[in-house]
Design a protein around this motif. Structure first.
Motif, PDB file in Angstrom:
ATOM      1  N   ASP A  40      29.937  22.312  58.388  1.00 11.19           N
ATOM      2  CA  ASP A  40      28.582  21.960  57.963  1.00 11.19           C
ATOM      3  C   ASP A  40      28.694  20.729  57.072  1.00 11.19           C
ATOM      4  O   ASP A  40      29.431  20.759  56.076  1.00 11.19           O
ATOM      5  N   ASP A  41      28.012  19.671  57.443  1.00 10.72           N
ATOM      6  CA  ASP A  41      28.058  18.400  56.702  1.00 10.72           C
ATOM      7  C   ASP A  41      29.496  17.940  56.449  1.00 10.72           C
ATOM      8  O   ASP A  41      29.830  17.463  55.371  1.00 10.72           O
ATOM      9  N   GLU A  54      22.939  31.088  56.579  1.00 13.33           N
ATOM     10  CA  GLU A  54      22.115  29.977  57.059  1.00 13.33           C
ATOM     11  C   GLU A  54      21.241  30.323  58.270  1.00 13.33           C
ATOM     12  O   GLU A  54      20.275  29.614  58.548  1.00 13.33           O
ATOM     13  N   TYR A  78      15.658  21.906  62.210  1.00 15.94           N
ATOM     14  CA  TYR A  78      16.145  23.235  61.842  1.00 15.94           C
ATOM     15  C   TYR A  78      15.411  23.689  60.587  1.00 15.94           C
ATOM     16  O   TYR A  78      15.200  22.907  59.668  1.00 15.94           O
ATOM     17  N   ARG A  87      15.997  17.694  59.621  1.00 14.46           N
ATOM     18  CA  ARG A  87      16.532  17.154  60.878  1.00 14.46           C
ATOM     19  C   ARG A  87      18.044  17.351  60.844  1.00 14.46           C
ATOM     20  O   ARG A  87      18.695  17.003  59.873  1.00 14.46           O
ATOM     21  N   THR A  88      18.590  17.957  61.904  1.00 20.54           N
ATOM     22  CA  THR A  88      20.015  18.260  61.948  1.00 20.54           C
ATOM     23  C   THR A  88      20.638  17.767  63.246  1.00 20.54           C
ATOM     24  O   THR A  88      19.958  17.571  64.246  1.00 20.54           O
ATOM     25  N   ARG A  89      21.936  17.591  63.192  1.00 23.62           N
ATOM     26  CA  ARG A  89      22.717  17.278  64.388  1.00 23.62           C
ATOM     27  C   ARG A  89      23.671  18.444  64.612  1.00 23.62           C
ATOM     28  O   ARG A  89      24.119  19.094  63.657  1.00 23.62           O
ATOM     29  N   TRP A  90      23.976  18.702  65.868  1.00 21.03           N
ATOM     30  CA  TRP A  90      24.877  19.782  66.251  1.00 21.03           C
ATOM     31  C   TRP A  90      25.788  19.260  67.351  1.00 21.03           C
ATOM     32  O   TRP A  90      25.323  18.545  68.247  1.00 21.03           O
ATOM     33  N   THR A 105      27.666  21.007  62.457  1.00 21.75           N
ATOM     34  CA  THR A 105      26.271  20.721  62.184  1.00 21.75           C
ATOM     35  C   THR A 105      26.170  19.978  60.864  1.00 21.75           C
ATOM     36  O   THR A 105      27.135  19.854  60.123  1.00 21.75           O
ATOM     37  N   GLY A 106      25.012  19.453  60.605  1.00 27.18           N
ATOM     38  CA  GLY A 106      24.756  18.762  59.354  1.00 27.18           C
ATOM     39  C   GLY A 106      23.448  18.012  59.452  1.00 27.18           C
ATOM     40  O   GLY A 106      22.817  17.948  60.515  1.00 27.18           O
ATOM     41  N   GLN A 107      23.036  17.452  58.342  1.00 23.14           N
ATOM     42  CA  GLN A 107      21.792  16.691  58.345  1.00 23.14           C
ATOM     43  C   GLN A 107      21.971  15.418  59.163  1.00 23.14           C
ATOM     44  O   GLN A 107      23.016  14.790  59.114  1.00 23.14           O
TER      45      GLN A 107
END
Length: 108
Positions: A40-41, A54, A78, A87-90, A105-107
């Protein structure tokens, strides 16, 4: 405009998003290899602890807005009860057996 979950390209990723949105912990766990990892991040996290905090105990939900890399990379709005919406990326690593061995994942 969100992409409907059942229209996501990669079957494992599609099932992951569906399990998250349904808050189905059993289905979620069944999609992962026994040694699955996540970040995460940019920081590796304990997957079980992170998923509980989460996703499941905070009612996480993904609205996918874009996919790439054959459906194994997503942009999603998310939200959960802890952090609100972001807004997140995966990105996902899917093994030959169709199970996910890693996700990040992360912003965005």
């Amino acid at each position: 405009m969100p992409i409907q979950t059942d229209r996501l390209s990669d079957p494992a990723v599609r099932a992951f998003v569906a399990a998250v949105n349904a808050h189905d912990e059993e289905a979620f766990r069944g999609l992962l290899t026994p040694d699955a990892t996540m970040a995460d991040d940019g920081s590796d996290r304990d997957l079980a602890e992170w998923a509980d905090r989460e996703i499941f105990s905070s009612r996480g939900h993904m609205d996918v807005t874009k996919e790439s890399d054959g459906g194994r990379a997503l942009l999603a709005d998310y939200r959960n009860d802890t952090w609100g919406e972001m807004r997140t990326r995966w990105s996902f690593t899917v093994e030959e057996d169709g199970r996910i061995s890693r996700f990040e994942t992360g912003q965005a």
